[in-house]
Scaffold this motif. Sequence first.
Motif, short mmCIF file in Angstrom:
data_model
loop_
_atom_site.label_atom_id
_atom_site.label_comp_id
_atom_site.label_asym_id
_atom_site.label_seq_id
_atom_site.Cartn_x
_atom_site.Cartn_y
_atom_site.Cartn_z
N VAL A 1 -0.73 -5.46 14.38
CA VAL A 1 -0.41 -6.66 13.59
C VAL A 1 0.93 -6.48 12.89
CG1 VAL A 1 -1.10 -8.00 11.56
CG2 VAL A 1 -2.80 -7.37 13.28
N LEU A 2 1.16 -5.33 12.28
CA LEU A 2 2.42 -5.09 11.59
C LEU A 2 3.60 -5.12 12.55
CD1 LEU A 2 1.40 -2.31 9.03
CD2 LEU A 2 1.59 -4.78 8.67
N ALA A 3 3.42 -4.59 13.76
CA ALA A 3 4.48 -4.63 14.76
C ALA A 3 4.76 -6.06 15.20
CB ALA A 3 4.11 -3.76 15.96
N THR B 1 -12.75 -0.67 -4.08
CA THR B 1 -11.82 -0.39 -2.98
C THR B 1 -11.46 -1.70 -2.29
OG1 THR B 1 -13.60 -0.06 -1.39
CG2 THR B 1 -12.79 1.90 -2.53
N VAL B 2 -10.36 -1.67 -1.56
CA VAL B 2 -9.95 -2.81 -0.73
C VAL B 2 -10.30 -2.45 0.70
CG1 VAL B 2 -8.01 -4.22 0.04
CG2 VAL B 2 -8.08 -3.40 -2.32
N LEU B 3 -11.23 -3.21 1.28
CA LEU B 3 -11.68 -2.95 2.64
C LEU B 3 -11.00 -3.92 3.59
CD1 LEU B 3 -13.55 -1.45 4.59
CD2 LEU B 3 -15.31 -3.15 4.06
N LEU B 4 -10.35 -3.38 4.60
CA LEU B 4 -9.68 -4.21 5.59
C LEU B 4 -10.63 -4.58 6.71
CD1 LEU B 4 -6.24 -2.36 5.89
CD2 LEU B 4 -6.90 -4.23 4.35
N SER B 5 -10.35 -5.68 7.39
CA SER B 5 -11.20 -6.13 8.49
C SER B 5 -10.72 -5.59 9.83
CB SER B 5 -11.22 -7.67 8.53
OG SER B 5 -9.91 -8.17 8.73
N VAL C 1 0.85 -1.19 0.00
CA VAL C 1 0.00 0.00 0.00
C VAL C 1 0.89 1.24 0.00
CG1 VAL C 1 -1.79 1.27 1.24
CG2 VAL C 1 -1.80 -1.23 1.27
N LYS C 2 0.67 2.08 -0.99
CA LYS C 2 1.34 3.38 -1.07
C LYS C 2 0.51 4.34 -0.23
CE LYS C 2 2.90 6.68 -4.55
NZ LYS C 2 2.91 6.92 -6.01
N LEU C 3 1.04 4.75 0.90
CA LEU C 3 0.30 5.52 1.90
C LEU C 3 0.07 6.97 1.50
CD1 LEU C 3 2.12 4.24 5.11
CD2 LEU C 3 -0.14 3.54 4.28
N SER C 4 -1.06 7.50 1.95
CA SER C 4 -1.28 8.94 1.85
C SER C 4 -0.42 9.61 2.92
CB SER C 4 -2.76 9.26 2.10
OG SER C 4 -3.11 8.94 3.43
N SER C 5 -0.27 10.90 2.85
CA SER C 5 0.57 11.59 3.84
C SER C 5 -0.01 11.47 5.24
CB SER C 5 0.77 13.06 3.47
OG SER C 5 -0.47 13.74 3.45
N GLU C 6 -1.34 11.52 5.35
CA GLU C 6 -1.98 11.40 6.67
C GLU C 6 -1.77 10.01 7.26
OE1 GLU C 6 -3.74 12.31 3.88
OE2 GLU C 6 -3.77 14.48 4.19
N ALA C 7 -1.93 8.98 6.44
CA ALA C 7 -1.74 7.60 6.91
C ALA C 7 -0.28 7.35 7.26
CB ALA C 7 -2.23 6.61 5.86
N ALA C 8 0.63 7.92 6.49
CA ALA C 8 2.06 7.75 6.78
C ALA C 8 2.39 8.31 8.16
CB ALA C 8 2.91 8.42 5.70
N ASP C 9 1.79 9.44 8.51
CA ASP C 9 1.99 10.01 9.83
C ASP C 9 1.48 9.07 10.92
OD1 ASP C 9 3.13 12.32 8.82
OD2 ASP C 9 1.27 13.48 8.93
N HIS D 1 8.88 10.66 -2.35
CA HIS D 1 8.98 9.30 -1.80
C HIS D 1 7.78 9.04 -0.89
CE1 HIS D 1 10.71 5.66 -0.16
NE2 HIS D 1 10.38 6.10 1.04
N ALA D 2 6.81 8.33 -1.41
CA ALA D 2 5.63 8.00 -0.59
C ALA D 2 5.96 6.80 0.28
CB ALA D 2 4.44 7.69 -1.48
N GLY D 3 5.51 6.83 1.52
CA GLY D 3 5.71 5.70 2.42
C GLY D 3 4.86 4.52 1.98
N ARG D 4 5.35 3.32 2.26
CA ARG D 4 4.65 2.11 1.88
C ARG D 4 4.62 1.13 3.04
NH1 ARG D 4 6.97 4.41 -2.31
NH2 ARG D 4 6.06 4.27 -4.38
N ILE D 5 3.55 0.34 3.11
CA ILE D 5 3.47 -0.75 4.07
C ILE D 5 2.99 -2.00 3.33
CG2 ILE D 5 3.05 0.68 6.12
CD1 ILE D 5 0.06 -0.06 5.87
N TYR D 6 3.29 -3.15 3.91
CA TYR D 6 2.82 -4.43 3.37
C TYR D 6 1.73 -4.96 4.28
CZ TYR D 6 6.70 -4.36 0.13
OH TYR D 6 7.55 -4.01 -0.88
N VAL D 7 0.53 -5.10 3.75
CA VAL D 7 -0.61 -5.55 4.52
C VAL D 7 -0.86 -7.03 4.20
CG1 VAL D 7 -3.08 -5.25 4.93
CG2 VAL D 7 -1.63 -3.25 4.48
#
Length: 99
Positions: A89-91, A76-80, A41-49, A59-65
């Motif tokens: 979970v990521l931690a 859209t992709v809806l998470l549970s 997921v290529k994060l928005s600036s708000e989500a990256a914060d 350089h957009a922040g990214r996470i692996y879900v």
Amino acid sequence: MQFAESVVQGRMVVAAGGQALGNVETLSIDSETWKIDFIQVKLSSEAADLFGVYWNYFHAGRIYVPTRLVHSVSDTVLLSVTIDELREVLAQDAASATT
């Protein structure tokens, strides 16, 4: 062996609480089982914060879900999980990967 595919690239990813995280960039696919393990997921600036991930216009922040957290996929992709639950979970996944 893992490889990436951009079939659903650009779809918005939304947490269970309704917060938009960003857009799908790639899928991480296991070449032996053909199972999609993660979505990048290529994060928005708000989500990256919220995730404490570096972000700027170049350089957009990214996470692996993990896909086990995906509730549904359409336009859209809806998470549970909520953003707070996703951070936990990521931690946990990062901690178990280092041990």
